[in-house]
Design a protein around this motif. Structure first.
Motif, PDB file in Angstrom:
ATOM      1  N   THR A  23       1.204  -0.831  -0.207  1.00  0.00           N
ATOM      2  CA  THR A  23       0.483  -0.090  -0.113  1.00  0.00           C
ATOM      3  C   THR A  23       0.998   1.428   0.020  1.00  0.00           C
ATOM      4  O   THR A  23       0.521   2.392  -0.574  1.00  0.00           O
ATOM      5  CB  THR A  23      -1.091   0.089   1.253  1.00  0.00           C
ATOM      6  N   ASN A  24       1.686   0.945   0.454  1.00  0.00           N
ATOM      7  CA  ASN A  24       2.687   2.588   0.557  1.00  0.00           C
ATOM      8  C   ASN A  24       3.310   2.637  -0.907  1.00  0.00           C
ATOM      9  O   ASN A  24       4.182   3.659  -0.420  1.00  0.00           O
ATOM     10  CB  ASN A  24       4.006   1.864   2.172  1.00  0.00           C
ATOM     11  N   ASN A  25       3.373   1.734  -1.360  1.00  0.00           N
ATOM     12  CA  ASN A  25       4.128   1.957  -2.163  1.00  0.00           C
ATOM     13  C   ASN A  25       3.152   1.866  -3.919  1.00  0.00           C
ATOM     14  O   ASN A  25       3.887   1.930  -4.990  1.00  0.00           O
ATOM     15  CB  ASN A  25       5.505   0.822  -2.960  1.00  0.00           C
ATOM     16  N   LEU A  26       2.358   2.057  -3.588  1.00  0.00           N
ATOM     17  CA  LEU A  26       1.014   2.400  -5.219  1.00  0.00           C
ATOM     18  C   LEU A  26       0.794   3.299  -4.847  1.00  0.00           C
ATOM     19  O   LEU A  26       1.025   4.587  -4.292  1.00  0.00           O
ATOM     20  CB  LEU A  26      -0.038   1.402  -4.258  1.00  0.00           C
ATOM     21  N   GLU A  27       0.987   4.327  -6.575  1.00  0.00           N
ATOM     22  CA  GLU A  27       0.467   5.021  -7.047  1.00  0.00           C
ATOM     23  C   GLU A  27      -0.642   5.310  -7.688  1.00  0.00           C
ATOM     24  O   GLU A  27      -1.264   4.253  -8.734  1.00  0.00           O
ATOM     25  CB  GLU A  27       1.819   5.919  -7.426  1.00  0.00           C
ATOM     26  N   ASN A  28      -1.457   6.330  -6.787  1.00  0.00           N
ATOM     27  CA  ASN A  28      -3.066   6.339  -7.662  1.00  0.00           C
ATOM     28  C   ASN A  28      -3.577   5.353  -7.916  1.00  0.00           C
ATOM     29  O   ASN A  28      -3.997   5.058  -8.501  1.00  0.00           O
ATOM     30  CB  ASN A  28      -2.938   6.868  -8.665  1.00  0.00           C
ATOM     31  N   TRP A  29      -3.299   4.237  -6.628  1.00  0.00           N
ATOM     32  CA  TRP A  29      -4.067   2.399  -6.673  1.00  0.00           C
ATOM     33  C   TRP A  29      -4.276   3.062  -5.248  1.00  0.00           C
ATOM     34  O   TRP A  29      -4.001   3.313  -4.051  1.00  0.00           O
ATOM     35  CB  TRP A  29      -2.986   1.406  -6.845  1.00  0.00           C
ATOM     36  N   SER A  30      -5.012   1.621  -5.007  1.00  0.00           N
ATOM     37  CA  SER A  30      -5.217   1.192  -3.342  1.00  0.00           C
ATOM     38  C   SER A  30      -5.417  -0.064  -3.920  1.00  0.00           C
ATOM     39  O   SER A  30      -5.362  -0.980  -4.765  1.00  0.00           O
ATOM     40  CB  SER A  30      -6.707   1.948  -2.997  1.00  0.00           C
ATOM     41  N   LEU A  31      -5.055  -0.918  -2.249  1.00  0.00           N
ATOM     42  CA  LEU A  31      -5.038  -2.171  -2.198  1.00  0.00           C
ATOM     43  C   LEU A  31      -6.237  -3.288  -2.663  1.00  0.00           C
ATOM     44  O   LEU A  31      -5.854  -4.514  -3.630  1.00  0.00           O
ATOM     45  CB  LEU A  31      -4.141  -2.931  -1.020  1.00  0.00           C
ATOM     46  N   ASP A  32      -7.770  -2.626  -2.596  1.00  0.00           N
ATOM     47  CA  ASP A  32      -8.581  -3.160  -2.575  1.00  0.00           C
ATOM     48  C   ASP A  32      -8.800  -3.334  -4.109  1.00  0.00           C
ATOM     49  O   ASP A  32      -9.843  -4.051  -4.211  1.00  0.00           O
ATOM     50  CB  ASP A  32      -9.921  -2.479  -1.651  1.00  0.00           C
ATOM     51  N   ARG A  33      -8.345  -2.130  -4.819  1.00  0.00           N
ATOM     52  CA  ARG A  33      -8.279  -2.380  -6.100  1.00  0.00           C
ATOM     53  C   ARG A  33      -7.685  -2.914  -6.976  1.00  0.00           C
ATOM     54  O   ARG A  33      -8.340  -2.758  -8.431  1.00  0.00           O
ATOM     55  CB  ARG A  33      -8.187  -0.888  -6.599  1.00  0.00           C
ATOM     56  N   ILE A  34      -6.452  -3.719  -7.068  1.00  0.00           N
ATOM     57  CA  ILE A  34      -5.455  -4.635  -7.323  1.00  0.00           C
ATOM     58  C   ILE A  34      -6.534  -5.657  -7.149  1.00  0.00           C
ATOM     59  O   ILE A  34      -6.647  -6.504  -6.455  1.00  0.00           O
ATOM     60  CB  ILE A  34      -4.739  -4.819  -6.252  1.00  0.00           C
ATOM     61  N   ALA A  35      -6.722  -6.266  -8.644  1.00  0.00           N
ATOM     62  CA  ALA A  35      -6.768  -7.810  -8.822  1.00  0.00           C
ATOM     63  C   ALA A  35      -5.946  -8.674  -8.123  1.00  0.00           C
ATOM     64  O   ALA A  35      -5.193  -8.694  -7.662  1.00  0.00           O
ATOM     65  CB  ALA A  35      -6.714  -8.300 -10.452  1.00  0.00           C
ATOM     66  N   ALA A  36      -7.101 -10.027  -7.542  1.00  0.00           N
ATOM     67  CA  ALA A  36      -6.380 -10.722  -6.809  1.00  0.00           C
ATOM     68  C   ALA A  36      -5.452 -11.722  -7.187  1.00  0.00           C
ATOM     69  O   ALA A  36      -4.437 -11.815  -6.839  1.00  0.00           O
ATOM     70  CB  ALA A  36      -7.574 -12.134  -6.749  1.00  0.00           C
ATOM     71  N   VAL A  37      -4.854 -11.774  -8.472  1.00  0.00           N
ATOM     72  CA  VAL A  37      -3.672 -12.316  -8.950  1.00  0.00           C
ATOM     73  C   VAL A  37      -2.789 -11.700  -8.677  1.00  0.00           C
ATOM     74  O   VAL A  37      -1.683 -12.079  -8.308  1.00  0.00           O
ATOM     75  CB  VAL A  37      -4.064 -12.695 -10.876  1.00  0.00           C
ATOM     76  N   GLU A  38      -2.433 -10.589  -9.599  1.00  0.00           N
ATOM     77  CA  GLU A  38      -1.631  -9.249  -9.335  1.00  0.00           C
ATOM     78  C   GLU A  38      -1.680  -8.806  -7.234  1.00  0.00           C
ATOM     79  O   GLU A  38       0.154  -8.439  -7.303  1.00  0.00           O
ATOM     80  CB  GLU A  38      -1.755  -8.158  -9.445  1.00  0.00           C
ATOM     81  N   LYS A  39      -2.666  -9.027  -6.644  1.00  0.00           N
ATOM     82  CA  LYS A  39      -2.286  -9.072  -5.298  1.00  0.00           C
ATOM     83  C   LYS A  39      -1.484 -10.242  -4.447  1.00  0.00           C
ATOM     84  O   LYS A  39      -0.050  -9.912  -4.095  1.00  0.00           O
ATOM     85  CB  LYS A  39      -3.574  -8.760  -4.820  1.00  0.00           C
ATOM     86  N   THR A  40      -2.134 -11.253  -5.084  1.00  0.00           N
ATOM     87  CA  THR A  40      -0.696 -12.933  -4.410  1.00  0.00           C
ATOM     88  C   THR A  40       0.505 -12.317  -5.260  1.00  0.00           C
ATOM     89  O   THR A  40       0.570 -12.680  -4.560  1.00  0.00           O
ATOM     90  CB  THR A  40      -1.961 -13.674  -4.977  1.00  0.00           C
ATOM     91  N   ILE A  41       1.243 -12.105  -6.308  1.00  0.00           N
ATOM     92  CA  ILE A  41       1.992 -11.599  -6.831  1.00  0.00           C
ATOM     93  C   ILE A  41       2.325 -10.959  -6.019  1.00  0.00           C
ATOM     94  O   ILE A  41       4.028 -10.954  -5.680  1.00  0.00           O
ATOM     95  CB  ILE A  41       1.888 -12.162  -8.461  1.00  0.00           C
ATOM     96  N   LEU A  42       2.424  -9.837  -6.127  1.00  0.00           N
ATOM     97  CA  LEU A  42       3.008  -8.801  -5.559  1.00  0.00           C
ATOM     98  C   LEU A  42       2.956  -9.217  -3.595  1.00  0.00           C
ATOM     99  O   LEU A  42       4.430  -8.901  -3.355  1.00  0.00           O
ATOM    100  CB  LEU A  42       2.010  -7.572  -5.291  1.00  0.00           C
ATOM    101  N   ARG A  43       2.360  -9.637  -2.905  1.00  0.00           N
ATOM    102  CA  ARG A  43       2.842 -10.456  -1.461  1.00  0.00           C
ATOM    103  C   ARG A  43       4.127 -10.644  -1.804  1.00  0.00           C
ATOM    104  O   ARG A  43       4.696 -11.132  -0.944  1.00  0.00           O
ATOM    105  CB  ARG A  43       1.193 -10.997  -1.089  1.00  0.00           C
TER     106      ARG A  43
END
Length: 126
Positions: A60-80
């Motif tokens: 979340t602290n490294n997102l620009e113009n996005w929120s964690l809730d808006r990120i698709a599950a695929v990308e969120k899992t990969i980012l984690r």
């Protein structure tokens, strides 16, 4: 099982865990069925699960113009997974974690996933 394959399987397991409320060990066993587990795979799944809130804060602290809730599950899992590797696994070079994450994004996400993942991860410091 090599690390690339372990990451891919960890992604699939963590994706399922995000949807279903199972224990990591149960999810690993159910996913692998008769295939033998791998220490790297187990470490990723359990590690990401154990510090998920911290990882989500870092992302979340490294997102620009996005929120964690808006990120698709695929990308969120990969980012984690990649964030966990960057922050908690000192034996893996940062660029390897990013490259593997981008590759997973290109396979499982849409045509912009790899670029998005690369952009977020490039801002995350060790």
């Amino acid at each position: 099982m090599n690390r690339h394959t372990a990451r891919e399987k960890a992604f699939q397991i963590l994706f399922q865990l995000d949807i279903n409320d199972n224990e990591p060990q149960e999810a690993i066993a159910a996913f692998l069925e008769t295939e033998e587990s791998n220490i790297f795979l187990k470490g990723l799944v359990e590690g990401v699960t154990n510090v998920k809130d911290e990882i989500d804060t870092i992302i979340t602290n490294n997102l620009e113009n996005w929120s964690l809730d808006r990120i698709a599950a695929v990308e969120k899992t990969i980012l984690r997974i990649a964030t966990y590797e960057i922050r908690y696994m000192e034996d893996i070079p940062r660029n390897v974690s990013i490259n593997e994450a981008v590759e997973l994004g290109n396979v499982y996400g849409d045509d912009k996933s790899g670029k998005f993942i690369n952009g977020v991860l490039s801002r995350i410091e060790k």
